[in-house]
Design a protein around this motif. Structure first.
Motif, PDB file in Angstrom:
ATOM      1  N   PHE A 194       5.136 -52.944  15.982  1.00 41.59           N
ATOM      2  CA  PHE A 194       3.722 -53.108  15.657  1.00 41.59           C
ATOM      3  C   PHE A 194       3.120 -51.729  15.418  1.00 41.59           C
ATOM      4  N   CYS A 200       5.346 -55.267  11.814  1.00 40.90           N
ATOM      5  CA  CYS A 200       3.983 -55.791  11.759  1.00 40.90           C
ATOM      6  C   CYS A 200       3.001 -54.646  11.601  1.00 40.90           C
ATOM      7  N   MET A 214      -0.559 -53.866  11.397  1.00 35.13           N
ATOM      8  CA  MET A 214      -1.512 -54.786  12.011  1.00 35.13           C
ATOM      9  C   MET A 214      -2.731 -55.124  11.178  1.00 35.13           C
ATOM     10  N   THR A 215      -3.068 -54.330  10.219  1.00 36.57           N
ATOM     11  CA  THR A 215      -4.176 -54.719   9.353  1.00 36.57           C
ATOM     12  C   THR A 215      -3.612 -55.474   8.159  1.00 36.57           C
ATOM     13  N   PRO A 216      -4.097 -56.677   7.933  1.00 32.81           N
ATOM     14  CA  PRO A 216      -3.577 -57.421   6.779  1.00 32.81           C
ATOM     15  C   PRO A 216      -3.826 -56.656   5.475  1.00 32.81           C
ATOM     16  N   HIS A 217      -2.923 -56.814   4.541  1.00 34.61           N
ATOM     17  CA  HIS A 217      -3.055 -56.218   3.208  1.00 34.61           C
ATOM     18  C   HIS A 217      -3.061 -54.707   3.198  1.00 34.61           C
ATOM     19  N   GLN A 218      -2.517 -54.109   4.185  1.00 34.46           N
ATOM     20  CA  GLN A 218      -2.593 -52.655   4.192  1.00 34.46           C
ATOM     21  C   GLN A 218      -1.475 -52.053   3.358  1.00 34.46           C
ATOM     22  N   PRO A 219      -1.845 -51.179   2.448  1.00 37.40           N
ATOM     23  CA  PRO A 219      -0.810 -50.568   1.606  1.00 37.40           C
ATOM     24  C   PRO A 219      -0.141 -49.396   2.318  1.00 37.40           C
ATOM     25  N   SER A 233       4.929 -57.538   6.380  1.00 36.62           N
ATOM     26  CA  SER A 233       3.498 -57.332   6.557  1.00 36.62           C
ATOM     27  C   SER A 233       3.046 -56.232   5.616  1.00 36.62           C
ATOM     28  N   LEU A 238       0.431 -54.791   2.482  1.00 41.27           N
ATOM     29  CA  LEU A 238       0.080 -55.289   1.155  1.00 41.27           C
ATOM     30  C   LEU A 238       1.360 -55.574   0.378  1.00 41.27           C
ATOM     31  N   LEU A 239       1.553 -56.811   0.007  1.00 42.46           N
ATOM     32  CA  LEU A 239       2.806 -57.201  -0.654  1.00 42.46           C
ATOM     33  C   LEU A 239       2.509 -58.056  -1.867  1.00 42.46           C
ATOM     34  N   ALA A 253       2.920 -63.337   6.199  1.00 40.68           N
ATOM     35  CA  ALA A 253       1.486 -63.494   6.455  1.00 40.68           C
ATOM     36  C   ALA A 253       0.715 -62.588   5.519  1.00 40.68           C
ATOM     37  N   PHE A 254      -0.344 -63.095   4.929  1.00 44.09           N
ATOM     38  CA  PHE A 254      -1.243 -62.301   4.089  1.00 44.09           C
ATOM     39  C   PHE A 254      -0.478 -61.556   3.010  1.00 44.09           C
ATOM     40  N   TYR A 287      -9.810 -61.365   2.029  1.00 46.31           N
ATOM     41  CA  TYR A 287      -9.256 -61.004   3.329  1.00 46.31           C
ATOM     42  C   TYR A 287      -8.076 -61.857   3.740  1.00 46.31           C
ATOM     43  N   ILE A 288      -8.082 -63.078   3.284  1.00 50.46           N
ATOM     44  CA  ILE A 288      -6.990 -63.915   3.746  1.00 50.46           C
ATOM     45  C   ILE A 288      -5.919 -64.094   2.698  1.00 50.46           C
ATOM     46  N   GLY A 289      -5.934 -63.190   1.744  1.00 53.77           N
ATOM     47  CA  GLY A 289      -4.764 -63.173   0.882  1.00 53.77           C
ATOM     48  C   GLY A 289      -4.890 -63.977  -0.365  1.00 53.77           C
ATOM     49  N   VAL A 332      -9.830 -51.803   2.661  1.00 49.96           N
ATOM     50  CA  VAL A 332      -9.037 -52.826   3.329  1.00 49.96           C
ATOM     51  C   VAL A 332      -8.364 -52.254   4.562  1.00 49.96           C
ATOM     52  N   SER A 333      -7.953 -51.043   4.443  1.00 49.04           N
ATOM     53  CA  SER A 333      -7.181 -50.515   5.555  1.00 49.04           C
ATOM     54  C   SER A 333      -8.046 -49.878   6.617  1.00 49.04           C
ATOM     55  N   LYS A 379     -12.891 -54.314   9.582  1.00 50.95           N
ATOM     56  CA  LYS A 379     -11.935 -55.308  10.055  1.00 50.95           C
ATOM     57  C   LYS A 379     -12.614 -56.361  10.906  1.00 50.95           C
ATOM     58  N   TRP A 429      -3.781 -63.266  14.854  1.00 51.32           N
ATOM     59  CA  TRP A 429      -3.301 -62.030  14.231  1.00 51.32           C
ATOM     60  C   TRP A 429      -3.868 -60.828  14.967  1.00 51.32           C
ATOM     61  N   PRO A 430      -3.106 -59.823  15.240  1.00 51.89           N
ATOM     62  CA  PRO A 430      -1.666 -59.701  15.039  1.00 51.89           C
ATOM     63  C   PRO A 430      -0.908 -60.739  15.877  1.00 51.89           C
ATOM     64  N   PRO A 431       0.278 -61.037  15.459  1.00 46.91           N
ATOM     65  CA  PRO A 431       1.023 -62.126  16.106  1.00 46.91           C
ATOM     66  C   PRO A 431       1.576 -61.697  17.459  1.00 46.91           C
TER      67      PRO A 431
END
Lengths: 548, 320
Positions: free
Chosen positions: A357, A382, A384-389, A417, A419-420, A441-442, B9-11, B159-160, B165, B171-173
């Motif tokens: 993490f 992981c 932890m921030t979604p969509h993070q590049p 995890s 940004l993908l 996820a995300f 935010y949720i993709g 975003v980052s 946030k 989340w996180p899992p």
């Protein structure tokens, strides 16, 4: 005492026998075959082998309790002494599944009490277990030796007291990471005074009052595995624990206390510090005494410096898990980064399992890690921030996971995890030929991503997806695949009820279950759980689980 | 491969590449989006302006940042309404620092007026994680609110960046068990940072009804006065005290008693949890003793603090 097999006439199956071995011999021969995958293969050879296998099997593993009914299991395997059962979908660990969803052990226990009175071992994961069930278990199986509950819910320390009181032959009690009602009290002292058989006792997560005299007595008889809640009281015990192999449950580890452990560490292979907020220097000092460490779980309070110490001190390390101490604190600037990850990879070339993490990562770092450690079987990263590049280049993390799947040909489990785009999934489908479990996820850009995975990963068994832009086309592209998988989970994606109904109609041997969120419109299938089953739709589904 | 469309935010990538508000919002409403974003947003606004069915042209400033945050379907209605209720109730008591203070804070962190955030307050019945701010009420400032002249769109949430946030269910899992364990056994860094010689003593501060926790470094505060200014900077936009209390409305030269005066008779009281896990009113003990025993702070609604006397044994569970 096992059930006796009735002699079958040679022509009962309408074919001539392939061999002249009596059944009992074949059973003896197959007895040592332990792996359930091997046993499945054995059972497919021919009818004789199927029968020999089923009579000689003593352990059954059921990866999804709803894939088969207790009746079918007990009918097929008459001589079971050890059962492993897994229940809820994995995302239930993260509150994505409402309570009272199911996976209750009781019906299984009731049938086992009749059919498997000699049951010795029960290992449950993500099942609902009540105190009544625990008591029933304790009273119904006089030979009961080992109970393991991982990530279960529904019971309290009262149930554990029943186990301690009635299971006279208990060898192993492993209670980990469960949602327990911890009434404290003295459940531990329910073990009789003369109790000597216990070898493995793991209750690290409970705040139970611990009678330290009792615990010390237990420890002194332990040869191998130990966890304890408040090790600070056990200093003298540790001095005698030269054979300790695993150590966990250290809540209150402080700088003063850790040196107490040093004498016990030379043979340690597993160290679980994931509840102890150690600093890097403390960890470094401790690890200097643990040259044989194979598995290490830590909190990210140790930071990159602590991980550098891991790389320096633990050349035999095979598994590393770094958990976040403060996963929800948006202002935290501590924790581990890509450099700690890389540092470990340089020192621990045998690393094959990682759970990491972090709050920042780069494609280059991951590429370096897998170059150093190409033998990964489990890679769970992981960010932890979604969509993070990639925080240096601002690019998606596609190339990181591309490197993982290209380099680690033995990869069985992957969690992605950051940004993908769909490119990640193209890579996975193209290269991850041994992949069995994938968690997403995300991530992703379109249906294409999920389709790549479904088309490309021949060994895929579990696919769990949340908050991704995968929709009906993706879901339905797996029509021919899901029966070869254990399960599929999709939540907060773009799947509709109609598509789920279509899937259910086309594939009658799949259970297609939907849970809808409040405030979502009727057409959306918010949470979809698809799994193969030979016992048909659930009969115990709560109202919020729609079986299509 | 081309960069992906910007994701909410949720993709979900929006089919419209540009993040212009009006276009997207109307697209949302015209397609009768299943996301039903409007109904599930919480909005910060003047009393009466908070109806979920807001008009498209009320889209707040956040959209200029192009940071449309989608909404998880498991959004709440329940738990975090408290925030807008608090604002509602405090209708007459809005205190904007007017000048630099809170704006600077806003400018720095962008925390308080972030773009629409996912409200993940709906916790499935079951494990409550004490230490976790579960839901983040949306803090979108509508035009009607008297706000500081500094335009909000200067904050650029990335975003980052942590600033924007919000919390997402699951989340996180991390297993609930582990979250709860960390809550009841907080990492040492919080309390013992001082002993580690790092020279900070960060204490978490929560305010009932506010969407996030903040942290304050007690080491940088030499007195209760400093503490109260620090808190005011952090939470000023939600108000700590009403300037209408007896006495001068000026907030200069706050003293201990002034802080207490402000809190007294206002919506909120300042409380802290000590090392014995008891909740006390702030201000009773000498400052040094306070810094040694204080584990966390909570700006509690007065109505909840009834009966909380100095040295009271009443335990107030964190509402997180």
């Amino acid at each position: 005492m096992s059930s006796k097999r009735k002699k079958e006439s040679p022509e009962s199956d309408g074919s001539t026998r392939a061999s002249n071995f009596p059944d009992e011999v074949l059973e003896r021969v197959l007895g040592p075959v332990k792996s359930h995958k091997d046993r499945s293969s054995v059972s497919l050879v021919c009818k004789d082998w199927y029968n020999a296998e089923r009579w000689s099997r003593t352990h059954v593993f059921i990866g999804n309790c709803y894939s088969v009914s207790p009746e079918i299991v007990t009918r097929r395997f008459p001589n079971i002494r050890s059962v492993t059962l897994k229940g809820k979908p994995r995302f239930s660990d993260f509150n994505l599944v409402p309570p009272n969803w199911g996976a209750d052990i009781q019906n299984w226990l009731v049938l086992f009490a009749t059919k498997y009175p000699c049951l010795e071992e029960l290992r449950l994961k993500r099942m609902t277990v009540t105190d009544e069930s625990l008591e029933f278990l304790a009273l119904s199986f006089p030979n009961f030796k080992a109970l393991s509950l991982l990530s279960c819910d529904g019971f309290s320390t009262d149930g554990l007291a029943a186990i301690a009181t009635h299971c006279k032959n208990l060898v192993e009690l492993d209670i980990q990471e469960n949602d327990i009602d911890d009434k404290s009290g003295g459940w531990l002292s329910c073990f009789p005074e003369t109790f000597t058989s216990l070898e493995i006792l793991n209750f690290a997560n409970l705040n139970s009052d611990v009678n330290f005299d009792f615990l010390e007595r237990l420890i002194s008889t332990f040869s191998q595995d130990l966890t304890a809640n408040q090790c600070s009281e056990l200093e003298s015990a540790f001095n005698n624990c030269k054979n300790l192999r695993t150590l966990s449950g250290l809540w209150e580890a402080t700088a003063l206390f850790l040196p107490v452990l040093y004498p016990a560490c030379s043979n340690l292979t597993f160290l679980n510090l994931s509840y102890a907020a150690l600093q890097s220097s403390e960890l470094a000092k401790l690890l200097a005494h643990c040259p044989n460490l194979r598995r290490l779980w830590v909190l990210d309070t140790v930071e990159d410096k602590g991980l550098e110490a891991v790389g320096l001190n633990c050349p035999l390390l095979e598994e590393l898990r770094v958990f976040p101490a403060d996963p929800f604190d948006n202002e935290i600037i501590h924790g581990v980064t890509e450099s700690g990850f890389v540092a470990v990879s340089y020192g621990c070339r045998r690393l094959h399992y990682v759970l990491y993490f972090c709050r920042q990562m780069t494609n280059a770092a991951v590429a370096t890690v897998v170059q150093n450690c190409p033998d990964f079987t489990h890679f769970r990263l992981c960010i932890m921030t979604p969509h993070q590049p990639d925080y240096l280049t601002d690019e998606p993390m596609d190339e990181a996971f591309g490197a993982v799947v290209k380099t680690c040909t033995k990869l069985q489990r992957l969690a992605v995890s950051g940004l993908l785009t769909d490119l990640t999934f193209e890579y996975i489908g193209k290269y991850a030929k041994n992949l069995e479990t994938l968690s997403v996820a995300f991530a992703g850009s379109s249906d294409w991503g999920m389709r790549c995975v479904l088309d490309g990963c021949p060994k895929l068994r579990k696919l769990e997806i949340r908050d991704c832009p995968f929709g009906n086309a993706a879901l339905l592209s797996g029509l021919g695949k899901y029966e070869s998988m254990r399960s599929l989970w999709m939540s907060a994606c773009k799947v509709t009820m109609n598509a789920c109904r279509l899937l259910a109609r086309q594939m009658p041997r799949l259970n297609v279950e939907v849970m809808k969120d409040e405030e979502s419109d009727d057409s959306q299938a918010d949470k979809v759980y698809v799994y193969r089953s030979v016992s048909g739709p659930r009969r115990d589904a709560p109202p919020f689980v729609l079986t299509l | 491969m081309s960069m992906p469309l910007e994701h909410d935010y949720i993709g979900f990538s929006e089919s419209v590449p540009s993040m212009e508000i009006s276009g997207r919002s109307s697209e949302r409403s015209s397609t009768g989006s299943r996301l039903n974003l409007k109904a599930t947003e919480l909005r910060l606004g003047l009393p009466g302006s908070e109806s979920p069915e807001r008009d498209e042209d009320d889209c707040g400033v956040e959209d200029k940042n192009g940071f449309q945050l989608g909404v998880l379907k498991c959004l709440v209605s329940g738990a975090k309404r408290g925030f807008s209720d608090a604002i509602d109730g405090a209708a007459g008591k809005w205190v904007y620092s007017g000048s630099g203070g809170s704006e600077t804070e806003l400018g720095k962190s962008g925390n308080l007026f972030s773009p629409r955030a996912i409200n993940a307050g709906k916790t499935l019945a079951g494990s409550e994680c004490n230490n976790q701010p579960k839901g983040v009420a949306v803090a979108t400032v509508e035009d009607g609110i008297p706000q500081s002249p500094k335009p909000l769109h200067e904050k650029k949430p990335q975003v980052s960046a942590p600033a924007a946030k919000a919390q997402v269910v699951g989340w996180p899992p991390i297993r609930s068990f582990r979250k709860n364990s960390m809550a009841s056994h907080p990492p040492k860094t919080d309390d013992d940072a001082e002993k580690m010689g790092s020279g900070c003593l960060y204490i978490k501060v929560s305010m009932d009804g506010a969407p996030y926790l903040r942290k304050v470094d007690l080491k940088t505060c030499g007195s209760y006065m400093d503490l109260s200014s620090a808190l005011e900077k952090m939470f000023g936009c939600f108000t700590i005290g009403q300037c209408g209390s007896p006495g001068a409305p000026s907030r200069d030269g706050l003293s201990e008693s002034r802080l207490m005066d402000l809190l007294h008779g206002s919506e909120y009281v300042l409380t802290y949890e000590d090392k014995d896990c008891d909740w006390m009113l702030v201000g009773d003990v000498p400052w040094e003793m306070f810094t040694e025993t204080c584990r966390r702070l909570r700006i509690m609604k007065s109505s909840e603090a009834i009966g909380l006397a100095p040295r009271a044994m009443e335990k107030c569970k964190s509402r997180n």
